[in-house]
Motif scaffolding. Structure first.
Motif, short mmCIF file in Angstrom:
data_model
loop_
_atom_site.label_atom_id
_atom_site.label_comp_id
_atom_site.label_asym_id
_atom_site.label_seq_id
_atom_site.Cartn_x
_atom_site.Cartn_y
_atom_site.Cartn_z
N ASP A 1 -5.92 -1.57 -4.96
CA ASP A 1 -5.19 -1.92 -3.87
C ASP A 1 -6.23 -2.94 -3.23
O ASP A 1 -6.73 -2.47 -2.19
CB ASP A 1 -4.78 -0.73 -2.96
N GLU A 2 -5.82 -4.25 -3.41
CA GLU A 2 -6.72 -5.33 -2.69
C GLU A 2 -8.17 -4.94 -3.03
O GLU A 2 -8.77 -5.47 -1.97
CB GLU A 2 -6.14 -5.67 -1.62
N THR B 1 0.90 -1.03 0.07
CA THR B 1 -0.01 -0.02 -0.03
C THR B 1 0.97 1.16 -0.09
O THR B 1 0.66 2.22 -0.61
CB THR B 1 -0.74 -0.03 1.25
N GLN C 1 -7.89 0.29 -0.79
CA GLN C 1 -8.43 -1.20 -0.23
C GLN C 1 -10.01 -1.02 0.55
O GLN C 1 -10.72 -1.78 0.34
CB GLN C 1 -7.50 -1.75 0.79
#
Ligand SMILES: Nc1ncnc2c1ncn2[C@@H]1O[C@H](COP(=O)(O)OP(=O)(O)O)[C@@H](O)[C@H]1O
Ligand SMILES: [Mg+2]
Length: 246
Positions: free
Chosen positions: A175-176, A49, A91
């Protein structure tokens, strides 16, 4: 000026410390070709991240340089211009749950429209039309006026994608953002991202899912404790993982 000859993203010996005592990223070199797709993989806490935030200018390297399309993004003055071209799907998505889908998508237009419009909640009609079209593109036709808290997880991911597209990005950082979804929905949402990538947008996706990385990315970078330990074809990710220390 940006140039076709430059990498979309280039990191030159980038180091980052949140506090002075500990570098959470150390000596990262990276070049992401324009129009390519890169997966960044690594255990929790490896620095994935942080790396994305350095690319989009939310963080500034403690040492080293970040270039987007050949332009340095380390100076504050350049930050907004450079960041405007980088679509970012965090995320936790960062949606305003009490606002509608289309209001959330319009946030992506703020770099163009400016603070006054955002304070007043007023956007030019052409921006509202674009936001509505993008919601249709991500499969949310007719849901523009729905409050985000009433949408499902998969629908929220789609709103976050539409918001990133509203930036008219040349780079998309993810991001995920699909990790909370069931497999079927996750692949549906990723297919959508893949379609955007195929339109020419450079994609950098963070994932801990090696199968996902192998399916949607061409190259892969493996991070371990803040260091880049491997760069390989995404299809070779599984071998790379087994080489990781525990
Ligand atoms: N805001 C912060 N302040 C201090 N340390 C942080 C902060 N954010 C992340 N870290 C630390 O930096 C390291 C890398 O974190 P992160 O980039 O979030 O890793 P990943 O995304 O791979 O899980 C971790 O040790 C984490 O605890
Ligand atoms: Mg993370």
């Amino acid at each position: 000026m940006s140039s076709a000859n430059h990498a979309a993203i280039e990191l030159d010996d980038v180091w980052y410390a949140y506090d002075r005592s500990h570098f959470v990223l150390q000596g990262i070199f990276l070049a992401v070709a324009q129009g390519s797709a890169l997966a960044i993989v690594g255990h929790s806490g490896s620095g994935k991240t942080t790396l994305l935030k350095l690319i989009n200018g939310l963080l500034t390297p403690s040492r080293g340089l970040v270039h987007l399309f050949g332009n340095g993004v380390n100076g504050d003055a350049q930050l907004n211009g450079a960041r405007a071209r980088v679509g970012y799907i965090p995320q936790q998505l960062g949606l305003v749950r009490s606002a509608t889908a289309v209001q959330n998508v319009l946030v992506g237009a703020l770099p163009r429209v400016g603070d006054v419009a955002s304070l007043l909640g007023r956007f030019p009609p052409e921006e509202i039309a674009l936001a509505t079209r993008l919601l249709e593109l991500v499969g949310l036709a007719g849901r523009a006026g729905e409050k985000v808290h009433r949408l499902s997880g998969g629908e929220r991911q789609r709103v976050a994608i539409a918001r990133a597209l509203m930036q008219k990005p040349s780079i998309l950082l993810a991001d995920e953002f699909i990790s909370d979804l069931d497999d079927e929905t996750a692949y549906e949402v990723m297919d959508l991202v893949e379609g955007i990538h195929k339109e020419g947008v450079t994609l950098v996706m963070v994932t801990h899912d090696f199968a996902m990385g192998a399916r949607y990315a061409e190259r892969a970078v493996l991070l371990h404790r803040g260091r880049k330990v491997t760069e390989c074809k995404a299809s070779e990710l599984r071998h790379a993982e087994s080489a990781l220390p525990p």
